[in-house]
Design a protein around this motif. Structure first.
Motif, PDB file in Angstrom:
ATOM      1  N   ARG A  16      28.121  37.861  36.941  1.00 17.49           N
ATOM      2  CA  ARG A  16      27.619  36.620  37.559  1.00 17.49           C
ATOM      3  C   ARG A  16      28.625  35.748  38.143  1.00 17.49           C
ATOM      4  O   ARG A  16      28.614  35.315  39.256  1.00 17.49           O
ATOM      5  CB  ARG A  16      26.679  35.876  36.712  1.00 17.49           C
ATOM      6  CG  ARG A  16      25.298  36.508  36.373  1.00 17.49           C
ATOM      7  CD  ARG A  16      24.403  35.714  35.800  1.00 17.49           C
ATOM      8  NE  ARG A  16      24.908  35.044  34.483  1.00 17.49           N
ATOM      9  CZ  ARG A  16      24.846  35.475  33.404  1.00 17.49           C
ATOM     10  NH1 ARG A  16      24.228  36.628  33.149  1.00 17.49           N
ATOM     11  NH2 ARG A  16      25.211  34.975  32.206  1.00 17.49           N
ATOM     12  N   LEU A  17      29.817  35.711  37.245  1.00 14.81           N
ATOM     13  CA  LEU A  17      30.960  34.901  37.668  1.00 14.81           C
ATOM     14  C   LEU A  17      31.695  35.553  38.876  1.00 14.81           C
ATOM     15  O   LEU A  17      32.139  34.681  39.652  1.00 14.81           O
ATOM     16  CB  LEU A  17      31.797  34.444  36.402  1.00 14.81           C
ATOM     17  CG  LEU A  17      32.970  33.351  36.637  1.00 14.81           C
ATOM     18  CD1 LEU A  17      32.521  31.953  37.311  1.00 14.81           C
ATOM     19  CD2 LEU A  17      33.858  33.143  35.466  1.00 14.81           C
ATOM     20  N   ALA A  18      31.836  36.630  38.885  1.00 18.25           N
ATOM     21  CA  ALA A  18      32.688  37.409  39.809  1.00 18.25           C
ATOM     22  C   ALA A  18      31.926  37.077  41.185  1.00 18.25           C
ATOM     23  O   ALA A  18      32.645  36.781  42.212  1.00 18.25           O
ATOM     24  CB  ALA A  18      32.838  38.897  39.463  1.00 18.25           C
ATOM     25  N   SER A  22      33.403  35.015  44.314  1.00 16.73           N
ATOM     26  CA  SER A  22      33.822  35.763  45.533  1.00 16.73           C
ATOM     27  C   SER A  22      33.052  35.307  46.607  1.00 16.73           C
ATOM     28  O   SER A  22      33.615  35.373  47.653  1.00 16.73           O
ATOM     29  CB  SER A  22      33.823  37.058  45.167  1.00 16.73           C
ATOM     30  OG  SER A  22      32.697  37.682  45.036  1.00 16.73           O
ATOM     31  N   GLU A  23      31.734  34.874  46.668  1.00 17.68           N
ATOM     32  CA  GLU A  23      30.979  34.340  47.353  1.00 17.68           C
ATOM     33  C   GLU A  23      31.204  33.025  48.077  1.00 17.68           C
ATOM     34  O   GLU A  23      30.863  32.581  49.243  1.00 17.68           O
ATOM     35  CB  GLU A  23      29.424  34.329  47.171  1.00 17.68           C
ATOM     36  CG  GLU A  23      28.771  35.841  46.872  1.00 17.68           C
ATOM     37  CD  GLU A  23      27.446  35.771  46.553  1.00 17.68           C
ATOM     38  OE1 GLU A  23      26.931  34.501  46.260  1.00 17.68           O
ATOM     39  OE2 GLU A  23      26.692  36.641  46.499  1.00 17.68           O
ATOM     40  N   ARG A  24      31.679  31.799  46.884  1.00 12.22           N
ATOM     41  CA  ARG A  24      31.977  30.767  47.440  1.00 12.22           C
ATOM     42  C   ARG A  24      33.490  30.450  47.677  1.00 12.22           C
ATOM     43  O   ARG A  24      33.580  29.270  48.101  1.00 12.22           O
ATOM     44  CB  ARG A  24      31.298  29.822  46.251  1.00 12.22           C
ATOM     45  CG  ARG A  24      29.874  30.096  46.162  1.00 12.22           C
ATOM     46  CD  ARG A  24      29.313  29.005  45.251  1.00 12.22           C
ATOM     47  NE  ARG A  24      27.970  29.923  45.043  1.00 12.22           N
ATOM     48  CZ  ARG A  24      26.727  28.804  44.754  1.00 12.22           C
ATOM     49  NH1 ARG A  24      26.835  27.852  44.267  1.00 12.22           N
ATOM     50  NH2 ARG A  24      25.558  29.628  44.732  1.00 12.22           N
ATOM     51  N   GLY A  25      34.247  31.178  47.244  1.00 12.06           N
ATOM     52  CA  GLY A  25      35.748  30.935  47.507  1.00 12.06           C
ATOM     53  C   GLY A  25      36.052  29.564  46.711  1.00 12.06           C
ATOM     54  O   GLY A  25      36.866  28.652  47.449  1.00 12.06           O
ATOM     55  N   VAL A  26      35.805  29.433  45.623  1.00 10.87           N
ATOM     56  CA  VAL A  26      35.967  28.260  44.803  1.00 10.87           C
ATOM     57  C   VAL A  26      37.309  27.882  44.182  1.00 10.87           C
ATOM     58  O   VAL A  26      38.126  28.724  44.447  1.00 10.87           O
ATOM     59  CB  VAL A  26      34.922  28.291  43.561  1.00 10.87           C
ATOM     60  CG1 VAL A  26      33.729  28.346  44.002  1.00 10.87           C
ATOM     61  CG2 VAL A  26      35.205  29.438  42.718  1.00 10.87           C
ATOM     62  N   ASP A  27      37.648  26.783  44.120  1.00 11.38           N
ATOM     63  CA  ASP A  27      38.976  26.558  43.464  1.00 11.38           C
ATOM     64  C   ASP A  27      39.077  27.198  42.035  1.00 11.38           C
ATOM     65  O   ASP A  27      38.174  26.726  41.080  1.00 11.38           O
ATOM     66  CB  ASP A  27      39.182  24.856  43.328  1.00 11.38           C
ATOM     67  CG  ASP A  27      40.475  24.619  42.471  1.00 11.38           C
ATOM     68  OD1 ASP A  27      41.468  25.276  42.756  1.00 11.38           O
ATOM     69  OD2 ASP A  27      40.347  23.700  41.762  1.00 11.38           O
ATOM     70  N   VAL A  28      39.963  28.272  41.992  1.00 11.06           N
ATOM     71  CA  VAL A  28      40.029  28.819  40.729  1.00 11.06           C
ATOM     72  C   VAL A  28      40.593  27.772  39.488  1.00 11.06           C
ATOM     73  O   VAL A  28      39.965  28.130  38.278  1.00 11.06           O
ATOM     74  CB  VAL A  28      41.194  29.994  40.952  1.00 11.06           C
ATOM     75  CG1 VAL A  28      41.543  30.836  39.609  1.00 11.06           C
ATOM     76  CG2 VAL A  28      40.787  31.150  41.915  1.00 11.06           C
ATOM     77  N   SER A  51      46.918  36.319  39.686  1.00 16.11           N
ATOM     78  CA  SER A  51      47.822  35.363  40.567  1.00 16.11           C
ATOM     79  C   SER A  51      47.037  34.926  41.795  1.00 16.11           C
ATOM     80  O   SER A  51      47.454  34.022  42.206  1.00 16.11           O
ATOM     81  CB  SER A  51      48.898  36.348  41.061  1.00 16.11           C
ATOM     82  OG  SER A  51      48.537  37.293  41.874  1.00 16.11           O
ATOM     83  N   ASP A  52      45.669  35.461  42.035  1.00 17.26           N
ATOM     84  CA  ASP A  52      44.817  34.699  43.208  1.00 17.26           C
ATOM     85  C   ASP A  52      43.514  35.100  42.800  1.00 17.26           C
ATOM     86  O   ASP A  52      43.200  35.697  41.984  1.00 17.26           O
ATOM     87  CB  ASP A  52      45.281  35.101  44.549  1.00 17.26           C
ATOM     88  CG  ASP A  52      45.195  36.712  44.638  1.00 17.26           C
ATOM     89  OD1 ASP A  52      44.581  37.319  43.791  1.00 17.26           O
ATOM     90  OD2 ASP A  52      46.059  37.268  45.705  1.00 17.26           O
ATOM     91  N   LEU A  56      41.635  37.624  40.045  1.00 19.80           N
ATOM     92  CA  LEU A  56      40.616  37.224  39.238  1.00 19.80           C
ATOM     93  C   LEU A  56      39.315  37.807  39.218  1.00 19.80           C
ATOM     94  O   LEU A  56      38.577  38.235  38.325  1.00 19.80           O
ATOM     95  CB  LEU A  56      40.562  35.887  39.170  1.00 19.80           C
ATOM     96  CG  LEU A  56      41.778  35.026  38.861  1.00 19.80           C
ATOM     97  CD1 LEU A  56      41.451  33.457  39.148  1.00 19.80           C
ATOM     98  CD2 LEU A  56      41.905  35.195  37.190  1.00 19.80           C
ATOM     99  N   VAL A  57      38.706  38.047  40.502  1.00 20.59           N
ATOM    100  CA  VAL A  57      37.559  38.652  40.694  1.00 20.59           C
ATOM    101  C   VAL A  57      37.808  40.204  40.079  1.00 20.59           C
ATOM    102  O   VAL A  57      36.810  40.771  39.460  1.00 20.59           O
ATOM    103  CB  VAL A  57      37.242  38.729  42.263  1.00 20.59           C
ATOM    104  CG1 VAL A  57      36.084  39.533  42.416  1.00 20.59           C
ATOM    105  CG2 VAL A  57      36.789  37.149  42.602  1.00 20.59           C
ATOM    106  N   ALA A  58      38.698  40.739  40.294  1.00 16.11           N
ATOM    107  CA  ALA A  58      38.989  42.348  40.100  1.00 16.11           C
ATOM    108  C   ALA A  58      38.846  42.210  38.463  1.00 16.11           C
ATOM    109  O   ALA A  58      38.422  43.172  38.011  1.00 16.11           O
ATOM    110  CB  ALA A  58      40.269  42.745  40.506  1.00 16.11           C
TER     111      ALA A  58
END
Length: 94
Positions: A16-18, A22-28, A51-52, A56-58
């Protein structure tokens, strides 16, 4: 940091977090801070780093796709963690 009451719930949360980030391009950094400081901590945990946003999504995808045995259900794999913080000057009185 992700935390859940079971390995299955942990994998579902990672998925769910991924999708969310990824859909919202939020501040990591903001998401990481919020997950660490405003959520309950349960016995099943995973920490991802990258690193980006893509990295993180991966990593979240890897947690979500992990077979059951990769997310210990019985506390297996817990042990000491060694941290090497440097020379100590960053600590009060260091």
């Amino acid at each position: 940091m992700l935390s859940a009451r079971s390995g299955e719930a942990l994998r579902a949360q990672a998925e769910r977090l991924a999708v969310f980030v990824s859909e919202r391009g939020v501040d990591v950094a903001g998401v990481g801070f919020s997950l660490l400081t405003s959520r309950a901590v349960f016995e099943h945990r995973a920490v991802v780093a990258g690193s980006d946003l893509d990295a993180l999504v991966a990593r979240l995808g890897e947690v979500a796709a992990a077979p059951s045995r990769a997310v210990p259900e019985d506390g297996a794999g817990r042990g000491p963690v060694f941290v090497f913080p440097g020379q100590g000057a960053q600590w009060v009185g260091g």
